[in-house]
Motif scaffolding. Structure first.
Motif, PDB file in Angstrom:
ATOM      1  N   TYR A   9       2.392  -2.767  -3.417  1.00  0.00           N
ATOM      2  CA  TYR A   9       2.069  -3.569  -4.598  1.00  0.00           C
ATOM      3  C   TYR A   9       1.550  -2.760  -5.782  1.00  0.00           C
ATOM      4  O   TYR A   9       1.770  -3.140  -6.925  1.00  0.00           O
ATOM      5  N   ALA A  10       0.866  -1.657  -5.531  1.00  0.00           N
ATOM      6  CA  ALA A  10       0.342  -0.871  -6.652  1.00  0.00           C
ATOM      7  C   ALA A  10       1.348   0.180  -7.122  1.00  0.00           C
ATOM      8  O   ALA A  10       1.498   0.399  -8.325  1.00  0.00           O
ATOM      9  N   LEU A  11       2.035   0.816  -6.188  1.00  0.00           N
ATOM     10  CA  LEU A  11       2.959   1.884  -6.550  1.00  0.00           C
ATOM     11  C   LEU A  11       4.432   1.480  -6.458  1.00  0.00           C
ATOM     12  O   LEU A  11       5.303   2.279  -6.773  1.00  0.00           O
ATOM     13  N   HIS A  12       4.685   0.272  -5.981  1.00  0.00           N
ATOM     14  CA  HIS A  12       6.048  -0.245  -5.822  1.00  0.00           C
ATOM     15  C   HIS A  12       6.912   0.677  -4.952  1.00  0.00           C
ATOM     16  O   HIS A  12       8.111   0.828  -5.191  1.00  0.00           O
ATOM     17  N   GLN A  13       6.282   1.300  -3.969  1.00  0.00           N
ATOM     18  CA  GLN A  13       6.966   2.172  -3.018  1.00  0.00           C
ATOM     19  C   GLN A  13       6.584   1.738  -1.600  1.00  0.00           C
ATOM     20  O   GLN A  13       5.603   2.211  -1.045  1.00  0.00           O
ATOM     21  N   PRO A  14       7.335   0.818  -1.022  1.00  0.00           N
ATOM     22  CA  PRO A  14       6.960   0.352   0.328  1.00  0.00           C
ATOM     23  C   PRO A  14       6.973   1.496   1.339  1.00  0.00           C
ATOM     24  O   PRO A  14       7.794   2.406   1.256  1.00  0.00           O
ATOM     25  N   LEU A  15       6.042   1.429   2.249  1.00  0.00           N
ATOM     26  CA  LEU A  15       5.931   2.424   3.312  1.00  0.00           C
ATOM     27  C   LEU A  15       6.892   2.025   4.430  1.00  0.00           C
ATOM     28  O   LEU A  15       6.648   1.069   5.168  1.00  0.00           O
ATOM     29  N   LEU A  16       7.995   2.750   4.531  1.00  0.00           N
ATOM     30  CA  LEU A  16       9.008   2.400   5.520  1.00  0.00           C
ATOM     31  C   LEU A  16       8.478   2.609   6.939  1.00  0.00           C
ATOM     32  O   LEU A  16       7.851   3.620   7.231  1.00  0.00           O
ATOM     33  N   GLY A  17       8.722   1.648   7.786  1.00  0.00           N
ATOM     34  CA  GLY A  17       8.297   1.722   9.174  1.00  0.00           C
ATOM     35  C   GLY A  17       6.884   1.237   9.420  1.00  0.00           C
ATOM     36  O   GLY A  17       6.410   1.273  10.565  1.00  0.00           O
ATOM     37  N   SER A  18       6.214   0.776   8.377  1.00  0.00           N
ATOM     38  CA  SER A  18       4.820   0.348   8.579  1.00  0.00           C
ATOM     39  C   SER A  18       4.734  -0.865   9.502  1.00  0.00           C
ATOM     40  O   SER A  18       3.825  -0.940  10.326  1.00  0.00           O
ATOM     41  N   ASN A  19       5.654  -1.782   9.368  1.00  0.00           N
ATOM     42  CA  ASN A  19       5.627  -2.957  10.258  1.00  0.00           C
ATOM     43  C   ASN A  19       5.830  -2.550  11.715  1.00  0.00           C
ATOM     44  O   ASN A  19       5.194  -3.098  12.612  1.00  0.00           O
ATOM     45  N   GLU A  20       6.703  -1.593  11.934  1.00  0.00           N
ATOM     46  CA  GLU A  20       6.940  -1.110  13.285  1.00  0.00           C
ATOM     47  C   GLU A  20       5.678  -0.450  13.854  1.00  0.00           C
ATOM     48  O   GLU A  20       5.302  -0.688  14.999  1.00  0.00           O
ATOM     49  N   LEU A  21       5.011   0.357  13.050  1.00  0.00           N
ATOM     50  CA  LEU A  21       3.772   1.004  13.488  1.00  0.00           C
ATOM     51  C   LEU A  21       2.672  -0.020  13.761  1.00  0.00           C
ATOM     52  O   LEU A  21       1.901   0.126  14.726  1.00  0.00           O
ATOM     53  N   ILE A  22       2.589  -1.045  12.942  1.00  0.00           N
ATOM     54  CA  ILE A  22       1.583  -2.096  13.145  1.00  0.00           C
ATOM     55  C   ILE A  22       1.858  -2.845  14.447  1.00  0.00           C
ATOM     56  O   ILE A  22       0.930  -3.156  15.203  1.00  0.00           O
ATOM     57  N   GLN A  23       3.120  -3.118  14.742  1.00  0.00           N
ATOM     58  CA  GLN A  23       3.461  -3.798  15.998  1.00  0.00           C
ATOM     59  C   GLN A  23       3.092  -2.939  17.206  1.00  0.00           C
ATOM     60  O   GLN A  23       2.524  -3.439  18.184  1.00  0.00           O
ATOM     61  N   LEU A  24       3.389  -1.650  17.146  1.00  0.00           N
ATOM     62  CA  LEU A  24       3.069  -0.757  18.261  1.00  0.00           C
ATOM     63  C   LEU A  24       1.551  -0.639  18.443  1.00  0.00           C
ATOM     64  O   LEU A  24       1.045  -0.657  19.566  1.00  0.00           O
ATOM     65  N   THR A  25       0.844  -0.537  17.331  1.00  0.00           N
ATOM     66  CA  THR A  25      -0.611  -0.433  17.388  1.00  0.00           C
ATOM     67  C   THR A  25      -1.225  -1.718  17.931  1.00  0.00           C
ATOM     68  O   THR A  25      -2.242  -1.674  18.628  1.00  0.00           O
ATOM     69  N   SER A  26      -0.612  -2.847  17.638  1.00  0.00           N
ATOM     70  CA  SER A  26      -1.107  -4.132  18.152  1.00  0.00           C
ATOM     71  C   SER A  26      -1.053  -4.172  19.676  1.00  0.00           C
ATOM     72  O   SER A  26      -1.974  -4.684  20.319  1.00  0.00           O
ATOM     73  N   VAL A  27       0.005  -3.635  20.249  1.00  0.00           N
ATOM     74  CA  VAL A  27       0.115  -3.593  21.709  1.00  0.00           C
ATOM     75  C   VAL A  27      -1.033  -2.764  22.290  1.00  0.00           C
ATOM     76  O   VAL A  27      -1.690  -3.174  23.250  1.00  0.00           O
ATOM     77  N   VAL A  28      -1.267  -1.603  21.690  1.00  0.00           N
ATOM     78  CA  VAL A  28      -2.345  -0.733  22.169  1.00  0.00           C
ATOM     79  C   VAL A  28      -3.692  -1.429  22.021  1.00  0.00           C
ATOM     80  O   VAL A  28      -4.512  -1.423  22.946  1.00  0.00           O
TER      81      VAL A  28
END
Length: 167
Positions: free
Chosen positions: A43-62
């Motif tokens: 939202y601030a830099l208009h550059q989405p962090l690719l793969g962030s959703n995948e990392l959040i899902q993996l971290t949620s399992v842990v």
């Protein structure tokens, strides 16, 4: 089982669940930092962090599977006691035993299947779609968390049975 053995068992399980809780805490901090950075980048830099959703899902399992044994050990799960007065002392005892024995069975199966799936994932090199991260470590966390939960429930079951025998 002698009281000293039971006390040593409880202390060992308590320390193991506490140690695994630090893994959950690290996962929580990592997830918070990742979410903040991802939102800022998007939202601030208009550059989405690719793969962030995948990392959040993996971290949620842990996070969930590493925190579950400690929550179980501390009896921190949500509990509804609407029927306690109606079913009486023996009904609560039977309910507690049925709950714990069912949990032991289901979590044992989950742990066993997680080990099998983890070995398969390691053997075949299974990885996530976007970042190609190996998924076998997640199965290890899943198996460890559920196996430790089983040990907690076994200890609680022994305590319930021995305390009822003593009274």
């Amino acid at each position: 089982m002698p009281k000293t053995t039971l006390h040593a068992w409880s202390r060992f399980i308590g320390q193991a669940t506490y140690a695994l809780t630090w893994v959950a805490a690290a996962a929580m901090v990592m997830m918070i930092v990742l979410i903040v950075v991802s939102v800022f980048m998007r939202y601030a830099l208009h550059q989405p962090l690719l793969g962030s959703n995948e990392l959040i899902q993996l971290t949620s399992v842990v996070l969930v599977m590493a925190a579950l044994p400690y929550c179980t050990f501390e009896e921190g799960h949500i509990r509804v006691d609407i029927l306690d007065n109606f079913i009486g002392r023996w009904g609560r005892l039977i309910g507690d035993l049925v709950f714990r024995l069912t949990s032991i069975f289901v979590l044992s199966l989950l742990s066993y299947r997680a080990v099998i799936k983890g070995l398969d994932a390691l053997r075949w090199g299974d990885a996530t779609n976007m970042l190609s991260l190996p998924i076998w470590p997640l199965y290890i966390v899943l198996a460890t968390g559920s196996a430790l939960c089983v040990l907690v429930f076994v200890g609680q079951t022994i305590l319930i049975v021995t305390e009822r025998d003593a009274s």
